[in-house]
Enzyme design. Structure first.
Site: not given
Ligand SMILES: *Cc1c(COP(=O)(O)O)cnc(C)c1O
Length: 413
Positions: A127, A198, A223-224, A372
């Site tokens: 990511f 992560d 938030y997911k 997705r």
């Molecule tokens: C959604 C997500 C993030 C989000 O990071 P933010 O700091 O909340 O923007 C980070 N890493 C992964 C792998 C994600 O899926």
């Protein structure tokens, strides 16, 4: 594969042990929401909770609320709840900041815990924020430590005696491919490296056993699948055995041993609390707690079973209804290797996703050609999967995606 029908999907919903949870969320009628892996749905209880925190606690009790209403304990209290979702012990998880900021803090702590080692290892296609944050940190370290990337399939072989930290996303944000968390953790440890997971695309949908795997460090998103609301605070995990050694660089006063002594110099708090930086976001953590509480009522094995059923149904229906229409399944077909999402590829992926959204089926697009679809097992039904694939087929057969407005790229995809 033949003969799956909408009424068969209705029958599966009638037998679904998690069906009752859908009612706990605000979801517009007629909408098929397959983006809970990007922004989870709003729990119905959240608005009332926020109203109570704003009116009664903030409005009525004002600053006394830090103690009287337990505001100061929220990061640890909600962290302990999230710990139950990721197989960690009480006191190993805390809610703070964003996933990106938590990555920075823990990666810095981890690199310092492996002095002399010169690489942080990640995988190709991780990511972006994870990679960007690592690049920012390693830049501050003046090039002493560098970032290496390896193909996910050869990752374990790329870990060597120079690896300080292996930094990976458990469930790939595009393909939904799941790493074997225990096996990769063991491989990192065999070379003396630390592992930083992560869990953004796993927590709340895919079972995670950090403690059993002996994982060192982890971060994850609020938030997911945790349904904490847009920009919800994130969490981080530090295994108990590392807590005294893990010194993070954002040494703000909330991570100080005695913040209200206002000492001249920083001294880290014992345990997980040193991972805090500044004042916790009370309203946002209160909202996150509502989302986490619902998940804790559901059985994780049932969540995983339903998630697998939904993603498998989606793949089977795409095979059945969309054969010859230009789609390929980009996620592992083997359920055990798949998270709670399915990626399809198509040359016109962006426009097709826009056309789906126009008809009330919300998924998202990830460059270059990925459609997705996330299947949050608390509130997505089997009929939603049927309706999504039926709509996809209609759009393709009628070429309804091929309209100028569906080709215009929005700021958020
Ligand atoms: C959604 C997500 C993030 C989000 O990071 P933010 O700091 O909340 O923007 C980070 N890493 C992964 C792998 C994600 O899926």
């Amino acid at each position: 594969m033949s003969g799956l029908t909408r009424s068969a999907c209705e029958a599966r919903d009638a037998a679904d042990p998690l069906a009752r949870f859908r009612d706990r969320f605000d979801l517009p009628a007629g909408l098929v929401y397959l983006d809970g892996n990007s922004l989870g749905a709003a729990p119905r209880a959240t608005a009332a909770r926020l109203e109570a925190v704003v009116r009664r606690e903030w409005g009525g009790d004002l600053i006394r609320s830090w103690v009287a209403n337990g505001w100061i304990d929220l990061p640890v209290r909600v962290g302990d709840k999230i710990a139950r979702l990721v197989g960690a012990a009480p006191g190993e998880v805390i809610v703070a900041d964003s996933t990106s900021v938590n990555l920075f803090k823990l990666l810095a702590a981890a690199v310092a815990m492996r002095p002399g080692r010169k690489t942080v290892l990640t995988e190709d296609g991780n990511f972006p924020t994870d990679v960007y944050v690592a690049q920012g940190l390693l830049g501050l370290l003046g090039g002493r430590v560098v970032l290496r990337r390896a193909d996910a399939a050869r990752l374990v072989d790329a870990i060597d005696d120079d690896t300080a930290v292996v930094m990976l996303t458990h469930v790939d944000y595009r393909s939904g491919r799941v790493h074997d968390l225990a096996a990769v953790t063991a491989a990192a440890h065999a070379k003396g490296a630390l592992i930083l997971w992560d869990l953004s695309h796993s927590t709340g949908a895919v079972p995670v056993a950090l403690g059993a795997a002996g994982a060192d460090l982890a971060v994850g998103c609020g938030y997911k699948y945790l349904n904490g609301g847009p920009g919800a605070p994130a969490f981080l995990y530090v295994a108990r055995r590392h807590q005294d050694a893990a010194r993070q660089p954002l040494s703000g006063w909330m991570g100080h041993a005695r913040p209200f002594d206002f000492e001249d110099d920083y001294r880290p708090h014992a345990g997980i609390i040193r991972q805090l930086c500044g004042t916790p976001s009370v309203l946002a953590i209160a909202a996150l707690e509502e989302g986490v509480d619902i998940l804790l009522e559901a059985d994780m094995a049932a969540l995983r079973a339903k998630s697998v059923a939904l993603t498998s149904l989606f793949i089977d229906l795409v095979d059945q209804e969309c054969a010859g229409l230009g789609f390929a399944v980009a996620s592992p077909r083997e359920a055990a290797r798949r998270g709670s999402q399915v990626a399809l590829t198509h040359a016109h992926g962006y426009a097709i996703v826009q056309a789906l959204i126009g008809r009330g089926v919300i998924g998202d697009f990830r460059t270059p050609d990925i459609l997705r679809f996330g299947f949050a097992p608390l509130y997505v039904r089997h009929v939603d999967v049927w309706d999504a694939v039926a709509t996809l087929r209609e759009i393709m057969v009628a070429e309804a995606w091929n309209r100028p407005e569906f080709h215009v790229r929005a700021a958020v995809t």
